[in-house]
Motif scaffolding. Structure first.
Motif, PDB file in Angstrom:
ATOM      1  N   GLY A 117       0.814  -1.218   0.000  1.00  0.00           N
ATOM      2  CA  GLY A 117       0.000   0.000   0.000  1.00  0.00           C
ATOM      3  C   GLY A 117       0.843   1.261   0.000  1.00  0.00           C
ATOM      4  O   GLY A 117       0.537   2.236  -0.697  1.00  0.00           O
ATOM      5  N   MET A 118       1.928   1.264   0.767  1.00  0.00           N
ATOM      6  CA  MET A 118       2.834   2.403   0.780  1.00  0.00           C
ATOM      7  C   MET A 118       3.478   2.608  -0.592  1.00  0.00           C
ATOM      8  O   MET A 118       3.628   3.739  -1.064  1.00  0.00           O
ATOM      9  CB  MET A 118       3.911   2.199   1.850  1.00  0.00           C
ATOM     10  CG  MET A 118       3.368   2.171   3.269  1.00  0.00           C
ATOM     11  SD  MET A 118       4.576   1.628   4.491  1.00  0.00           S
ATOM     12  CE  MET A 118       5.575   3.097   4.658  1.00  0.00           C
ATOM     13  N   PHE A 119       3.846   1.504  -1.218  1.00  0.00           N
ATOM     14  CA  PHE A 119       4.458   1.596  -2.541  1.00  0.00           C
ATOM     15  C   PHE A 119       3.464   2.147  -3.563  1.00  0.00           C
ATOM     16  O   PHE A 119       3.828   2.934  -4.446  1.00  0.00           O
ATOM     17  CB  PHE A 119       4.966   0.225  -2.981  1.00  0.00           C
ATOM     18  CG  PHE A 119       5.770   0.250  -4.249  1.00  0.00           C
ATOM     19  CD1 PHE A 119       7.018   0.848  -4.291  1.00  0.00           C
ATOM     20  CD2 PHE A 119       5.267  -0.308  -5.410  1.00  0.00           C
ATOM     21  CE1 PHE A 119       7.756   0.886  -5.464  1.00  0.00           C
ATOM     22  CE2 PHE A 119       5.990  -0.277  -6.588  1.00  0.00           C
ATOM     23  CZ  PHE A 119       7.246   0.322  -6.611  1.00  0.00           C
ATOM     24  N   MET A 120       2.185   1.761  -3.442  1.00  0.00           N
ATOM     25  CA  MET A 120       1.156   2.280  -4.346  1.00  0.00           C
ATOM     26  C   MET A 120       1.011   3.794  -4.194  1.00  0.00           C
ATOM     27  O   MET A 120       0.813   4.520  -5.178  1.00  0.00           O
ATOM     28  CB  MET A 120      -0.197   1.603  -4.049  1.00  0.00           C
ATOM     29  CG  MET A 120      -0.279   0.135  -4.407  1.00  0.00           C
ATOM     30  SD  MET A 120      -0.119  -0.192  -6.181  1.00  0.00           S
ATOM     31  CE  MET A 120       1.538  -0.847  -6.241  1.00  0.00           C
ATOM     32  N   ALA A 121       1.121   4.280  -2.953  1.00  0.00           N
ATOM     33  CA  ALA A 121       1.018   5.728  -2.721  1.00  0.00           C
ATOM     34  C   ALA A 121       2.177   6.471  -3.377  1.00  0.00           C
ATOM     35  O   ALA A 121       1.998   7.575  -3.909  1.00  0.00           O
ATOM     36  CB  ALA A 121       0.984   6.009  -1.222  1.00  0.00           C
ATOM     37  N   SER A 122       3.365   5.881  -3.343  1.00  0.00           N
ATOM     38  CA  SER A 122       4.511   6.531  -3.996  1.00  0.00           C
ATOM     39  C   SER A 122       4.317   6.572  -5.510  1.00  0.00           C
ATOM     40  O   SER A 122       4.662   7.572  -6.162  1.00  0.00           O
ATOM     41  CB  SER A 122       5.806   5.799  -3.641  1.00  0.00           C
ATOM     42  OG  SER A 122       5.807   4.482  -4.140  1.00  0.00           O
ATOM     43  N   ILE A 123       3.728   5.513  -6.076  1.00  0.00           N
ATOM     44  CA  ILE A 123       3.419   5.515  -7.511  1.00  0.00           C
ATOM     45  C   ILE A 123       2.423   6.625  -7.838  1.00  0.00           C
ATOM     46  O   ILE A 123       2.523   7.286  -8.877  1.00  0.00           O
ATOM     47  CB  ILE A 123       2.874   4.139  -7.948  1.00  0.00           C
ATOM     48  CG1 ILE A 123       3.970   3.068  -7.844  1.00  0.00           C
ATOM     49  CG2 ILE A 123       2.339   4.192  -9.376  1.00  0.00           C
ATOM     50  CD1 ILE A 123       3.486   1.675  -8.196  1.00  0.00           C
ATOM     51  N   ALA A 124       1.459   6.840  -6.933  1.00  0.00           N
ATOM     52  CA  ALA A 124       0.463   7.897  -7.142  1.00  0.00           C
ATOM     53  C   ALA A 124       1.132   9.258  -7.273  1.00  0.00           C
ATOM     54  O   ALA A 124       0.738  10.084  -8.109  1.00  0.00           O
ATOM     55  CB  ALA A 124      -0.537   7.904  -5.986  1.00  0.00           C
ATOM     56  N   PHE A 125       2.164   9.508  -6.471  1.00  0.00           N
ATOM     57  CA  PHE A 125       2.837  10.804  -6.539  1.00  0.00           C
ATOM     58  C   PHE A 125       3.735  10.918  -7.757  1.00  0.00           C
ATOM     59  O   PHE A 125       3.974  12.027  -8.250  1.00  0.00           O
ATOM     60  CB  PHE A 125       3.612  11.056  -5.247  1.00  0.00           C
ATOM     61  CG  PHE A 125       2.827  11.876  -4.258  1.00  0.00           C
ATOM     62  CD1 PHE A 125       3.221  13.145  -3.904  1.00  0.00           C
ATOM     63  CD2 PHE A 125       1.650  11.377  -3.711  1.00  0.00           C
ATOM     64  CE1 PHE A 125       2.483  13.910  -3.024  1.00  0.00           C
ATOM     65  CE2 PHE A 125       0.903  12.124  -2.829  1.00  0.00           C
ATOM     66  CZ  PHE A 125       1.316  13.394  -2.480  1.00  0.00           C
ATOM     67  N   VAL A 126       4.225   9.798  -8.256  1.00  0.00           N
ATOM     68  CA  VAL A 126       4.945   9.834  -9.529  1.00  0.00           C
ATOM     69  C   VAL A 126       3.976  10.233 -10.644  1.00  0.00           C
ATOM     70  O   VAL A 126       4.303  11.049 -11.511  1.00  0.00           O
ATOM     71  CB  VAL A 126       5.601   8.472  -9.824  1.00  0.00           C
ATOM     72  CG1 VAL A 126       6.193   8.457 -11.236  1.00  0.00           C
ATOM     73  CG2 VAL A 126       6.693   8.175  -8.811  1.00  0.00           C
ATOM     74  N   CYS A 127       2.767   9.669 -10.591  1.00  0.00           N
ATOM     75  CA  CYS A 127       1.733  10.041 -11.569  1.00  0.00           C
ATOM     76  C   CYS A 127       1.398  11.525 -11.456  1.00  0.00           C
ATOM     77  O   CYS A 127       1.232  12.221 -12.468  1.00  0.00           O
ATOM     78  CB  CYS A 127       0.472   9.202 -11.347  1.00  0.00           C
ATOM     79  SG  CYS A 127       0.656   7.445 -11.707  1.00  0.00           S
ATOM     80  N   ALA A 128       1.282  12.023 -10.209  1.00  0.00           N
ATOM     81  CA  ALA A 128       0.984  13.439  -9.999  1.00  0.00           C
ATOM     82  C   ALA A 128       2.085  14.321 -10.583  1.00  0.00           C
ATOM     83  O   ALA A 128       1.810  15.386 -11.151  1.00  0.00           O
ATOM     84  CB  ALA A 128       0.810  13.729  -8.510  1.00  0.00           C
ATOM     85  N   ALA A 129       3.344  13.880 -10.463  1.00  0.00           N
ATOM     86  CA  ALA A 129       4.465  14.642 -11.018  1.00  0.00           C
ATOM     87  C   ALA A 129       4.381  14.690 -12.539  1.00  0.00           C
ATOM     88  O   ALA A 129       4.611  15.743 -13.151  1.00  0.00           O
ATOM     89  CB  ALA A 129       5.783  14.017 -10.570  1.00  0.00           C
ATOM     90  N   LEU A 130       4.034  13.554 -13.166  1.00  0.00           N
ATOM     91  CA  LEU A 130       3.901  13.512 -14.624  1.00  0.00           C
ATOM     92  C   LEU A 130       2.766  14.419 -15.100  1.00  0.00           C
ATOM     93  O   LEU A 130       2.896  15.113 -16.116  1.00  0.00           O
ATOM     94  CB  LEU A 130       3.667  12.075 -15.089  1.00  0.00           C
ATOM     95  CG  LEU A 130       4.825  11.089 -14.848  1.00  0.00           C
ATOM     96  CD1 LEU A 130       4.410   9.668 -15.222  1.00  0.00           C
ATOM     97  CD2 LEU A 130       6.055  11.512 -15.640  1.00  0.00           C
ATOM     98  N   VAL A 131       1.661  14.413 -14.344  1.00  0.00           N
ATOM     99  CA  VAL A 131       0.541  15.298 -14.681  1.00  0.00           C
ATOM    100  C   VAL A 131       0.964  16.757 -14.547  1.00  0.00           C
ATOM    101  O   VAL A 131       0.624  17.605 -15.389  1.00  0.00           O
ATOM    102  CB  VAL A 131      -0.675  15.000 -13.777  1.00  0.00           C
ATOM    103  CG1 VAL A 131      -1.763  16.069 -13.956  1.00  0.00           C
ATOM    104  CG2 VAL A 131      -1.249  13.626 -14.090  1.00  0.00           C
ATOM    105  N   GLN A 132       1.722  17.067 -13.499  1.00  0.00           N
ATOM    106  CA  GLN A 132       2.161  18.446 -13.285  1.00  0.00           C
ATOM    107  C   GLN A 132       3.071  18.919 -14.412  1.00  0.00           C
ATOM    108  O   GLN A 132       3.011  20.084 -14.831  1.00  0.00           O
ATOM    109  CB  GLN A 132       2.897  18.551 -11.947  1.00  0.00           C
ATOM    110  CG  GLN A 132       3.209  19.974 -11.534  1.00  0.00           C
ATOM    111  CD  GLN A 132       1.947  20.796 -11.301  1.00  0.00           C
ATOM    112  OE1 GLN A 132       1.023  20.356 -10.633  1.00  0.00           O
ATOM    113  NE2 GLN A 132       1.907  22.003 -11.869  1.00  0.00           N
ATOM    114  N   ILE A 133       3.898  18.029 -14.928  1.00  0.00           N
ATOM    115  CA  ILE A 133       4.768  18.379 -16.059  1.00  0.00           C
ATOM    116  C   ILE A 133       3.924  18.756 -17.276  1.00  0.00           C
ATOM    117  O   ILE A 133       4.218  19.720 -17.987  1.00  0.00           O
ATOM    118  CB  ILE A 133       5.722  17.220 -16.387  1.00  0.00           C
ATOM    119  CG1 ILE A 133       6.751  17.045 -15.259  1.00  0.00           C
ATOM    120  CG2 ILE A 133       6.439  17.455 -17.711  1.00  0.00           C
ATOM    121  CD1 ILE A 133       7.623  15.822 -15.402  1.00  0.00           C
TER     122      ILE A 133
END
Length: 679
Positions: free
Chosen positions: A332-348
């Motif tokens: 679950g913790m690893f899934m949350a880190s993936i979510a923030f990677v996705c958020a970074a890609l969206v922000q780009i």
């Protein structure tokens, strides 16, 4: 209530973004610190049932205080332009928030533990189902509130003027809290109510302190080594209590890395919502406002919890994999880190669509020709610009000086124009170049909440009033401009009138744009052709649909981490310390909120996507640490361990009774005189 709290701070109490954000996160942290007090009261004094009732009353009073604090007309201002009696309303708001923090914190560790108490030791499956249903209920309420509360807030109410109805947005939860409390009390006869075990928290603290002090006192002497440092308390405290403390400390040690998950998770209500304000919420048949994107989380919760419980976990078990609770939490913790990677890609992707605003050492200037005839403009460092009548330059010109020489027309009229560093401005050029050249201050950021900023420049020699069904722009003086007004996305009809004449036009708006409407001389003879639309900031083009993957991964992480963590905390807690361990679990949420403020303040990264990557990297590092700690953790059955100690105590008591029998017989014989007392 949290869905509108930051908006209440910013737009009702008129706080700036930094103060509103700080108070918001402080309030959330308090809500997860006070469970320690609630757990102590429940386990040591009132019991879970009474604690829930009494602190729910405190909770409701806090909500009422918030509702009352929002009954105020902010159009009544003092000499400085600040609302009258605002100190009273701020004070009442803070009292309300403190009561809410105490109430919600007090019942948080009790509700889940009280529900778990309703099941016997042989009903592990039913208890596990309860925790899943319990979490579904929480998120069902979250879904409804995220949809309904912003709608309630958006209603117009006020004493003398119409404004957002925060009093109703706070008052409805207060009323519902009272209803929920009454329903809970009505079911009293159906509950199993475990009696409080005494001041267990005080006993635990005393026992730990004695063990530490005793070990320190005997550190340099020859004493037998103890298996565990808590065993140094055996000289004074019961072995059962020591064993229970060992169980609690073992779980609390595992909790140390957990706040980092909540650091990421709680940002979906702040950072991700702010991210949504720079995106397009038009889904075709459905238009989503930025703060409503949060509904994706509870919707996915309601979908994923039953899928994980009834399909995914059983399938993993059939594959022969031992997917323990701690392994679920790690994933679950690893899934949350993936979510923030996705958020970074969206922000780009978002950054590619955002306008380039001036830095502190720059200024930007746009030109607007208010006359009917075309003119030529010469700006320093730029080619001569041809500007048609009643038209504006397409883009802003960027300068790195506070003053520039501007030449307009043929023959040229040259003037020294002062610029504001770090700002955008528009130079309003009158038809008669000899007249005063006006300079407007333009927006240097996207409008708040994904709304659209609109203003009017009056090029007529008469006053013009502009209204829409939702916004009154007021009177605009001749050859002057109005302030910006915010309007929501969608199609709006503007009505312009002066004395007995009027005309109307309509325009569709997206999200996050800024427009200047120039009113030409022939307004009432040819309305549409006399309105020039100047786009200062383009509407958002990145779709909010891009946020769905990050919401999916953060929700998947929540299901595997939070639901499992609640169950794990209950199952590994001694019978008399379950609420205390639940409070420890909630304490990790409070620490996570403080970490958000600390990391964001220390990092001060220039790009938002780099901050997302930083948080993702920190959680991945913590994830590896937690997985190592989980690998060495041994699952226990607190009931079985407690039973063993109680059985041993009973056997020791029996042995003592056996040993004392000859002494009792001898005393009896002495009494009867058959044995000399001297013997």
């Amino acid at each position: 209530m949290r869905a509108v709290l930051v908006l209440y701070f910013k737009y009702f109490l008129l706080w700036d973004d930094d103060l509103a954000t700080s108070i918001y996160h402080t309030f959330v942290a308090l809500c997860y610190l006070t469970p320690i007090l609630g757990a102590i009261v429940a386990d040591s004094w009132l019991g879970k049932f009474k604690t829930i009732i009494y602190l729910s009353i405190v909770y409701a009073i806090g909500q009422v205080a918030m509702a009352v604090s929002a009954i105020h007309d902010i159009t009544d201002t003092d000499r400085d332009g600040k609302p009258d009696n605002m100190t009273f309303h701020v004070a009442l708001s803070m009292v309300g928030l403190l009561l809410i923090a105490l109430g919600t914190g007090g019942i948080k560790p009790c509700v889940a533990a009280f529900g778990g108490d309703q099941f016997s030791d042989s009903q592990d499956k039913q208890r596990r189902t309860f925790f899943s249903v319990f979490y579904l209920c929480i998120n069902g309420g979250s879904l409804l509130s995220t949809i309904i509360t912003p709608i309630i807030r958006a209603q117009e109410c006020g004493i003398h003027s119409k404004q957002s109805c925060y009093s109703l947005a706070f008052g409805v939860p207060a009323a519902l809290m009272v209803v929920a409390l009454l329903v809970f009390i009505v079911g009293s006869g159906m509950y199993y109510k475990a009696e409080p075990q005494g001041n267990i928290m005080l006993d635990v603290c005393k026992c730990i302190w004695f063990a530490i002090r005793n070990r320190y006192r005997h550190r340099s002497k020859q004493y037998p080594k103890r298996t565990h440092w808590m065993d140094w308390a055996e000289e004074k405290y019961d072995k059962l209590l020591i064993a229970q403390i060992k169980m609690v400390l073992k779980v609390l040690f595992l909790y140390i890395p957990l706040p980092m998950f909540w650091t990421l998770f709680d940002q979906k209500g702040s950072r991700w919502t702010l991210q949504a304000t720079t995106m397009d919420g038009d889904f075709g048949a459905l238009v989503i406002q930025p703060d409503q994107m949060q509904t994706v989380n509870p919707i996915l919760i309601l979908t994923l919890v039953p899928i994980m419980d009834s399909l995914v976990y059983p399938l993993i078990k059939k594959c022969g994999l031992n997917f323990t609770p701690l392994k679920r939490m790690t994933v679950g913790m690893f899934m949350a880190s993936i979510a923030f990677v996705c958020a970074a890609l969206v922000q780009i992707e978002i950054d590619k669509t955002l306008p380039v605003f001036p830095s502190a050492a720059q200024s930007q200037l746009k030109l607007l020709n208010m006359g009917n005839n075309p003119i030529t403009v010469q700006l320093p460092g730029n080619e001569t610009t041809e500007l048609p009548g009643t038209m504006a330059s397409l883009d802003y010109f960027t300068f790195e000086s506070e003053e520039i020489m501007v030449s307009i027309g043929t023959p040229a009229v040259t003037k020294l124009v002062s610029l504001a560093m770090g700002k955008r401005q528009t130079l309003l050029i009158p038809s008669d170049l000899v007249e005063e050249w006006l300079m407007t201050d333009d927006l240097t950021s996207k409008p708040d909440e994904g709304k659209n900023a609109v203003r009017f420049v009056n090029g007529m020699n008469m006053m013009v009033n502009v209204t829409t069904p939702s916004v009154n722009f007021g009177l605009t003086e001749p050859f002057y401009y109005s302030n910006y007004s915010l309007i929501k996305s969608g199609t709006h009809t503007f009505t312009l009138w002066s004395d007995t004449q009027s005309c109307s036009f309509s325009m569709a708006f997206g999200f996050g744009s800024s427009y200047t409407f120039f009113i030409g001389n022939n307004l009432f003879s040819d309305c549409l052709k006399s309105i020039t639309v100047v786009q200062d900031i383009k509407p958002n083009t990145a779709s909010m649909a891009l946020q769905i993957p990050q919401y999916f991964f953060i929700t998947l992480g929540e299901v595997m981490f939070s639901v499992t963590g609640l169950e794990f905390s209950y199952s590994q807690a001694p019978s008399n310390m379950k609420a205390v361990l639940q409070a420890g679990w909630l304490f990790t949420v409070a620490v996570g909120n403080f970490i958000v403020l600390i990391v964001a303040e220390l990092a001060k990264l220039p790009k938002q996507w780099t901050e997302y990557v930083l948080f993702a990297s920190l959680l991945v590092a913590v994830c590896f640490i937690f997985s190592g700690m989980a690998y060495f953790y041994t699952y226990i059955d607190p009931t079985e361990i407690e039973a063993q100690f109680k059985k041993k105590d009973d056997e020791d008591d029996d042995d003592d009774d056996q040993k004392s029998k000859p002494q009792k017989a001898e005393m009896e014989m002495v009494k009867r005189g058959s044995v000399d007392s001297d013997d």
